[in-house]
Motif scaffolding. Structure first.
Motif, mmCIF file in Angstrom:
data_model
loop_
_atom_site.group_PDB
_atom_site.id
_atom_site.type_symbol
_atom_site.label_atom_id
_atom_site.label_comp_id
_atom_site.label_asym_id
_atom_site.label_seq_id
_atom_site.Cartn_x
_atom_site.Cartn_y
_atom_site.Cartn_z
ATOM 1 N N UNK A 96 48.623 36.882 37.598
ATOM 2 C CA UNK A 96 49.130 37.638 38.752
ATOM 3 C C UNK A 96 50.566 37.198 39.039
ATOM 4 N N UNK A 97 51.404 38.179 39.338
ATOM 5 C CA UNK A 97 52.742 37.884 39.882
ATOM 6 C C UNK A 97 52.733 38.402 41.307
ATOM 7 N N UNK A 98 53.063 37.551 42.239
ATOM 8 C CA UNK A 98 53.004 37.992 43.640
ATOM 9 C C UNK A 98 54.277 37.547 44.345
ATOM 10 N N UNK A 99 54.830 38.449 45.157
ATOM 11 C CA UNK A 99 56.051 38.091 45.890
ATOM 12 C C UNK A 99 55.899 38.499 47.351
ATOM 13 N N UNK A 100 56.308 37.600 48.218
ATOM 14 C CA UNK A 100 56.372 37.957 49.629
ATOM 15 C C UNK A 100 57.828 38.006 50.060
ATOM 16 N N UNK A 101 58.394 39.218 50.182
ATOM 17 C CA UNK A 101 59.754 39.298 50.703
ATOM 18 C C UNK A 101 59.710 39.176 52.218
ATOM 19 N N UNK A 102 60.545 38.328 52.767
ATOM 20 C CA UNK A 102 60.649 38.260 54.229
ATOM 21 C C UNK A 102 61.919 39.029 54.582
ATOM 22 N N UNK B 221 49.190 34.595 51.598
ATOM 23 C CA UNK B 221 49.364 34.973 50.188
ATOM 24 C C UNK B 221 48.536 34.078 49.272
ATOM 25 N N UNK B 222 48.516 32.781 49.612
ATOM 26 C CA UNK B 222 47.701 31.871 48.809
ATOM 27 C C UNK B 222 46.227 32.255 48.945
ATOM 28 N N UNK B 223 45.853 32.642 50.154
ATOM 29 C CA UNK B 223 44.469 33.043 50.385
ATOM 30 C C UNK B 223 44.136 34.314 49.590
ATOM 31 N N UNK B 224 45.064 35.260 49.594
ATOM 32 C CA UNK B 224 44.823 36.529 48.874
ATOM 33 C C UNK B 224 44.735 36.269 47.365
ATOM 34 N N UNK C 74 54.515 43.120 50.580
ATOM 35 C CA UNK C 74 54.205 42.203 49.470
ATOM 36 C C UNK C 74 54.114 42.967 48.159
ATOM 37 N N UNK C 75 54.733 42.442 47.123
ATOM 38 C CA UNK C 75 54.672 43.062 45.785
ATOM 39 C C UNK C 75 53.689 42.269 44.938
ATOM 40 N N UNK C 76 52.804 42.983 44.263
ATOM 41 C CA UNK C 76 51.798 42.293 43.455
ATOM 42 C C UNK C 76 51.639 43.004 42.116
ATOM 43 N N UNK C 77 51.662 42.246 41.049
ATOM 44 C CA UNK C 77 51.333 42.795 39.733
ATOM 45 C C UNK C 77 50.160 42.001 39.189
ATOM 46 N N UNK C 78 49.135 42.712 38.757
ATOM 47 C CA UNK C 78 47.948 42.021 38.250
ATOM 48 C C UNK C 78 47.736 42.441 36.800
ATOM 49 N N UNK C 79 47.729 41.456 35.926
ATOM 50 C CA UNK C 79 47.615 41.718 34.502
ATOM 51 C C UNK C 79 46.200 41.424 34.023
ATOM 52 N N UNK C 80 45.551 42.427 33.407
ATOM 53 C CA UNK C 80 44.202 42.228 32.871
ATOM 54 C C UNK C 80 44.170 42.575 31.395
ATOM 55 N N UNK C 81 43.020 42.315 30.777
ATOM 56 C CA UNK C 81 42.929 42.523 29.324
ATOM 57 C C UNK C 81 42.949 43.999 28.933
ATOM 58 N N UNK C 82 42.588 44.911 29.857
ATOM 59 C CA UNK C 82 42.628 46.339 29.511
ATOM 60 C C UNK C 82 43.431 47.158 30.509
ATOM 61 N N UNK C 83 44.129 46.503 31.423
ATOM 62 C CA UNK C 83 44.872 47.294 32.400
ATOM 63 C C UNK C 83 45.797 46.444 33.252
#
Ligand SMILES: NC(=O)c1ccc[n+]([C@@H]2O[C@H](COP(=O)([O-])OP(=O)(O)OC[C@H]3O[C@@H](n4cnc5c(N)ncnc54)[C@H](O)[C@@H]3O)[C@@H](O)[C@H]2O)c1
Length: 473
Positions: free
Chosen positions: A210-216, A247-250, A375-384
């Motif tokens: 996961x790549x996660x960013x919290x822009x303030x 964010x850490x919780x999410x 918040x920007x989130x990118x989640x990388x999985x094996x098929x998507x």
């Protein structure tokens, strides 16, 4: 819904075969930009199991609000919305006008109107639960006392200022068999519920990273973490907890595995005296020659843009001259300070990398130099792959490469009308009231044990940022 049925429901599988495979010889996709031909599919029909915000309880639950500021008013507002299910029966705030205003609104009798939080616990227990929405350095002591007296607790984040205190609260909750709900409100926001549901149901195969960013937003940074209440990490908590414990919780919640180790870096780059432009006085209101061009001008942020006005006790008066008067008057004049001349130490950029027990990795950045939050989130999985911006996200399945978008507006979800934080504030309050009424912590999205886990991640990140070493969690 079992995984295969779920994948069928989002169009990835048919009874026998994959559908919509890219044609042979089709051009290699060059970017993540959505097609503008209206061909993206919709995920808005996903059943998220959302239900009315009205608590399902067999009796009215009574609460005492300790800290009648902005968060305290969010939860008191919930009680006003559902008066048969929840009632505010006591209020504590050292600011007399705040205590009076909330008490009057809820018909709190004089003997249950308090100043300092400690006064609440000098009288015998008179409610089911307390809401602790005082500043960060006043969470631990009232929470420990409330649990010992048999109250359940709705506790604003961060839980406490040190890891030791967090663990003591956990032990106290177990010792007295009480419920502590930590206000990790994003777990209750439909956007994050949808994101997690897709991941758990296998829409991207196995989650790998996961790549996660919290822009303030830049003015929010200046308001809260340079001039305002959370500017000093020693008086509050390090910004990774004060701002980013959500964010850490999410991350922990979506990855669904305990964090093993974390490494972090970051610093305070801009908001310090050596960066003040020539001739900048201590306050923007002292005739600063740069005021018209400075993006952090207090005059601009508060009187022209009218952002973050909740700290000025304006009672609805948004007249620029009135706001200016406030900026010139103690204690509000602390918000007129030049951002280069404050007693702040919170980093304005913070990066971290985490490894989870299942081998998944995550990177998280908190960035203060951004035009907007979200918040920007990118989640990388094996098929998507999923790419989200805090209000909508796109799922790309490698088998079809047909993007599918989830973009339901919280304001259009009838059950969540009027609930802040992407719908999460009142949904959390509902679950807390139901948990208290039934004395059943499993009605919460997160037990105190799991909430503490993400705090421990934050404290480890801060140790790593200071030591330069990877820390075990
Ligand atoms: N869950 C979230 O998303 C979220 C968002 C914002 C803030 N917070 C947290 O909520 C807490 C409150 O934040 P806020 O924005 O409402 O702050 P606030 O300043 O608006 O409210 C805090 C209130 O506590 C009162 N208070 C201070 N000392 C007291 C004492 N000794 N006894 C009784 N009352 C006292 C203050 O007078 C004030 O009215 C903070 O810990 C903050 O980090 C959580």
């Amino acid at each position: 819904m079992i995984r295969r049925d779920f994948l069928k429901s989002i169009g990835v599988l048919t009874a026998g075969a994959a559908i919509g495979l890219p044609a042979a010889g089709a051009e290699l996709p060059g970017s993540l930009v959505l097609p503008d031909d209206g061909q993206a599919g919709s995920l808005n029909d996903l059943d998220l199991g959302l239900r009315s915000l009205r608590p399902q309880v067999s009796r009215q639950v009574t609460v005492i609000v300790i800290g009648a500021g902005s968060r305290g008013n969010v939860y008191a507002g919930f009680a006003r919305q559902f008066p048969d299910e929840v009632k505010v029966v006591g209020v504590s705030d050292i600011l007399e006008h705040r205590c009076r205003k909330m008490s009057d609104a809820h018909g709190v009798p004089p003997e249950h109107r308090f100043g300092d939080w400690s006064e609440v616990f000098k009288v015998p227990k008179f409610a089911d639960a307390v809401v602790i929405s005082t500043p960060d350095d006043l969470h631990y002591a009232p929470c420990m006392k409330a649990l010992a007296m048999g109250y359940d607790v709705l506790l604003e984040k961060p839980v406490a200022q040190t890891e030791k205190e967090c663990k003591a609260i956990l032990a106290q909750a177990h010792k007295y068999d009480r419920i502590v709900a930590v206000c990790h409100v994003l777990r209750y926001a439909p956007y994050f519920i949808a994101l997690r549901q897709l991941v758990r149901n296998g829409a991207i195969g196995q989650l790998v990273s996961v790549q996660h960013m919290e822009p303030i937003q830049y003015a929010h940074m200046a308001h809260s973490y340079v001039r305002g209440n959370w500017r000093d990490s020693r008086q509050t908590t390090p910004i990774i907890l004060a701002k980013s414990c959500h964010d850490l919780d999410i991350l922990r919640w979506i990855i669904d595995s305990p964090c093993k180790s974390i490494v972090a870096d970051g610093s305070l780059h801009l908001f310090k005296p050596e960066n003040a432009p020539d001739g900048a006085p201590l306050k923007c209101t002292d005739g600063c020659p740069h005021e018209q061009n400075c993006p952090y001008s207090a005059i601009d942020i508060y009187t022209r843009k009218k952002w973050h006005l909740n700290v000025f006790d304006l009672d609805g008066n948004r007249d620029p001259d009135f706001i200016m008067q406030r900026l010139l008057t103690p204690p509000y004049d602390s918000y007129a300070r030049c951002v280069y001349h404050c007693d702040n130490d919170q980093p304005d950029h913070y990066v971290s990398e985490m490894v989870f027990e299942g081998g998944q990795t995550a990177s998280f950045s908190m960035e203060a130099f951004a035009p907007a939050g979200g918040r920007r989130t990118r989640i990388m999985g094996t098929t998507g792959f999923i790419d989200g911006d805090g209000s909508q996200f796109t799922l790309w399945d490698f088998r079809t490469l047909k993007p599918q978008v989830w973009n339901r507006k919280v304001s259009e979800i009838p059950e969540y009308k009027g609930s802040g934080h992407g719908g999460g504030d009142h949904a959390l309050a509902r679950d807390f009231i139901e948990a208290v009424a039934a004395h059943d912590a499993s009605k919460l999205s997160s037990t105190i044990d799991v909430s503490i886990e993400s705090h421990v991640m934050g404290f480890a990140a801060e140790r790593s940022r200071k030591s330069g070493k990877k820390e075990k969690v």
